[in-house]
Design a protein around this motif. Structure first.
Motif, PDB file in Angstrom:
ATOM      1  N   LYS A   1      -3.895   0.428  -5.758  1.00 42.80           N
ATOM      2  CA  LYS A   1      -4.060   1.644  -6.573  1.00 42.80           C
ATOM      3  C   LYS A   1      -5.301   2.408  -6.114  1.00 42.80           C
ATOM      4  O   LYS A   1      -5.273   3.634  -5.972  1.00 42.80           O
ATOM      5  CB  LYS A   1      -4.166   1.263  -8.054  1.00 42.80           C
ATOM      6  N   THR A   2      -6.377   1.704  -5.850  1.00 39.29           N
ATOM      7  CA  THR A   2      -7.614   2.331  -5.376  1.00 39.29           C
ATOM      8  C   THR A   2      -7.396   3.001  -4.020  1.00 39.29           C
ATOM      9  O   THR A   2      -7.814   4.145  -3.802  1.00 39.29           O
ATOM     10  CB  THR A   2      -8.741   1.289  -5.267  1.00 39.29           C
TER      11      THR A   2
ATOM     12  N   VAL B   1      -3.829   9.605  -1.307  1.00 41.61           N
ATOM     13  CA  VAL B   1      -3.100  10.722  -1.922  1.00 41.61           C
ATOM     14  C   VAL B   1      -3.990  11.951  -2.045  1.00 41.61           C
ATOM     15  O   VAL B   1      -3.564  13.069  -1.795  1.00 41.61           O
ATOM     16  CB  VAL B   1      -2.522  10.309  -3.295  1.00 41.61           C
ATOM     17  N   ASN B   2      -5.242  11.736  -2.390  1.00 44.91           N
ATOM     18  CA  ASN B   2      -6.145  12.867  -2.619  1.00 44.91           C
ATOM     19  C   ASN B   2      -6.874  13.361  -1.375  1.00 44.91           C
ATOM     20  O   ASN B   2      -7.206  14.546  -1.295  1.00 44.91           O
ATOM     21  CB  ASN B   2      -7.160  12.504  -3.708  1.00 44.91           C
ATOM     22  N   ARG B   3      -7.111  12.470  -0.415  1.00 44.11           N
ATOM     23  CA  ARG B   3      -7.937  12.877   0.730  1.00 44.11           C
ATOM     24  C   ARG B   3      -7.291  12.640   2.087  1.00 44.11           C
ATOM     25  O   ARG B   3      -7.792  13.134   3.094  1.00 44.11           O
ATOM     26  CB  ARG B   3      -9.284  12.183   0.650  1.00 44.11           C
TER      27      ARG B   3
ATOM     28  N   ALA C   1      -4.537   3.979  -2.829  1.00 39.29           N
ATOM     29  CA  ALA C   1      -3.594   5.090  -3.047  1.00 39.29           C
ATOM     30  C   ALA C   1      -4.321   6.328  -3.550  1.00 39.29           C
ATOM     31  O   ALA C   1      -4.037   7.445  -3.095  1.00 39.29           O
ATOM     32  CB  ALA C   1      -2.502   4.682  -4.029  1.00 39.29           C
ATOM     33  N   ASP C   2      -5.249   6.147  -4.465  1.00 38.01           N
ATOM     34  CA  ASP C   2      -5.999   7.296  -4.978  1.00 38.01           C
ATOM     35  C   ASP C   2      -6.700   8.037  -3.839  1.00 38.01           C
ATOM     36  O   ASP C   2      -6.681   9.264  -3.776  1.00 38.01           O
ATOM     37  CB  ASP C   2      -7.025   6.859  -6.025  1.00 38.01           C
ATOM     38  N   ARG C   3      -7.282   7.281  -2.915  1.00 33.02           N
ATOM     39  CA  ARG C   3      -7.994   7.898  -1.792  1.00 33.02           C
ATOM     40  C   ARG C   3      -7.018   8.588  -0.834  1.00 33.02           C
ATOM     41  O   ARG C   3      -7.226   9.741  -0.440  1.00 33.02           O
ATOM     42  CB  ARG C   3      -8.825   6.856  -1.042  1.00 33.02           C
TER      43      ARG C   3
ATOM     44  N   ALA D   1       2.684   7.043  -6.470  1.00 31.79           N
ATOM     45  CA  ALA D   1       1.749   8.050  -6.977  1.00 31.79           C
ATOM     46  C   ALA D   1       2.248   9.474  -6.745  1.00 31.79           C
ATOM     47  O   ALA D   1       1.744  10.408  -7.373  1.00 31.79           O
ATOM     48  CB  ALA D   1       0.382   7.864  -6.318  1.00 31.79           C
ATOM     49  N   GLN D   2       3.235   9.640  -5.860  1.00 28.03           N
ATOM     50  CA  GLN D   2       3.681  10.981  -5.492  1.00 28.03           C
ATOM     51  C   GLN D   2       5.145  11.265  -5.825  1.00 28.03           C
ATOM     52  O   GLN D   2       5.654  12.326  -5.484  1.00 28.03           O
ATOM     53  CB  GLN D   2       3.446  11.194  -3.988  1.00 28.03           C
TER      54      GLN D   2
ATOM     55  N   SER E   1       0.828  -1.202   0.000  1.00 28.83           N
ATOM     56  CA  SER E   1       0.000   0.000   0.000  1.00 28.83           C
ATOM     57  C   SER E   1       0.866   1.258   0.000  1.00 28.83           C
ATOM     58  O   SER E   1       0.636   2.167  -0.808  1.00 28.83           O
ATOM     59  CB  SER E   1      -0.988   0.002   1.174  1.00 28.83           C
TER      60      SER E   1
ATOM     61  N   PHE F   1       1.320   4.406  -2.585  1.00 31.09           N
ATOM     62  CA  PHE F   1       1.189   5.806  -2.186  1.00 31.09           C
ATOM     63  C   PHE F   1       2.431   6.595  -2.605  1.00 31.09           C
ATOM     64  O   PHE F   1       2.327   7.717  -3.106  1.00 31.09           O
ATOM     65  CB  PHE F   1       1.008   5.951  -0.671  1.00 31.09           C
TER      66      PHE F   1
END
Length: 185
Positions: free
Chosen positions: A164-165, A171-173, A167-169, A72-73, A65, A69
């Motif tokens: 990935k799902t 990274v963004n929230r 990570a999207d959450r 993605a950054q 996980s 993360f």
């Protein structure tokens, strides 16, 4: 299969947090401050430290996980994350980050493994006291998170799409999105 009955099939620490929201909140707050708060190290670099420690601890969920993360950054994405996990000294990261990863690895082995030489090398490469402090705390916290997840045999999916799902959450929230709203356990 988890060692205890969980109220959800959420993977990893998310399932454990839903079981015990009272401990989930401070643990999520700590991750939020350490990995997403204002800092001279980028979010990706701090996630890379968490990934590295989780990898050393063989924690499948946390290493996968946090690798997602970090990837993605960071400009180097997953290739860079894998290079750091395999060979931090040979990875294309700054000397400062290499020195901080060395400190994180020492913490993973045991707090007393961090020596004045580690700290001096980090300082010589440009690390501040705050960066050294937070590297030690990230490494120590991830030893705890890793043992929490593995000690209760939390669900650890194999599919990269799951990470990935998540990570999207994150990274963004942020990390507070995994702390449940009310008591269930």
């Amino acid at each position: 299969m988890p060692h205890i009955d969980l109220p959800t099939d959420a993977p990893g620490i998310g399932g454990l947090f839903r079981y015990r929201p009272q401990t989930a909140l401070p643990m999520s707050q700590l991750a939020e401050v350490l990995l997403r708060g204002e800092h001279s190290l980028s979010r990706g670099e701090r996630e890379l430290i968490a990934t590295y420690v989780s990898s050393l601890n063989d924690c499948g969920f946390c290493s996968r996980s946090h690798a997602a993360f970090a990837a993605a950054q960071l400009p180097g994405g997953m290739d860079l994350v894998c290079q750091v996990a395999d060979d931090p000294d040979g990875a294309p990261v700054s000397d400062k980050l290499k020195a901080l990863l060395e400190i994180a690895g020492a913490v993973q082995r045991g707090g007393l493994e961090v020596t004045p030489d580690h700290v001096e090398a980090a300082r010589k490469s440009g690390a501040t006291d705050l960066e050294i402090h937070d590297t030690v705390l990230i490494a120590a916290a991830f030893c705890m998170y890793n043992r929490y997840v593995d000690g209760l045999a939390a669900l650890t999916p194999e599919e990269p799409a799951v990470y990935k799902t998540i990570a999207d959450r994150i990274v963004n929230r942020g990390y507070m999105t995994i702390a449940p709203a009310g008591p269930t356990g």
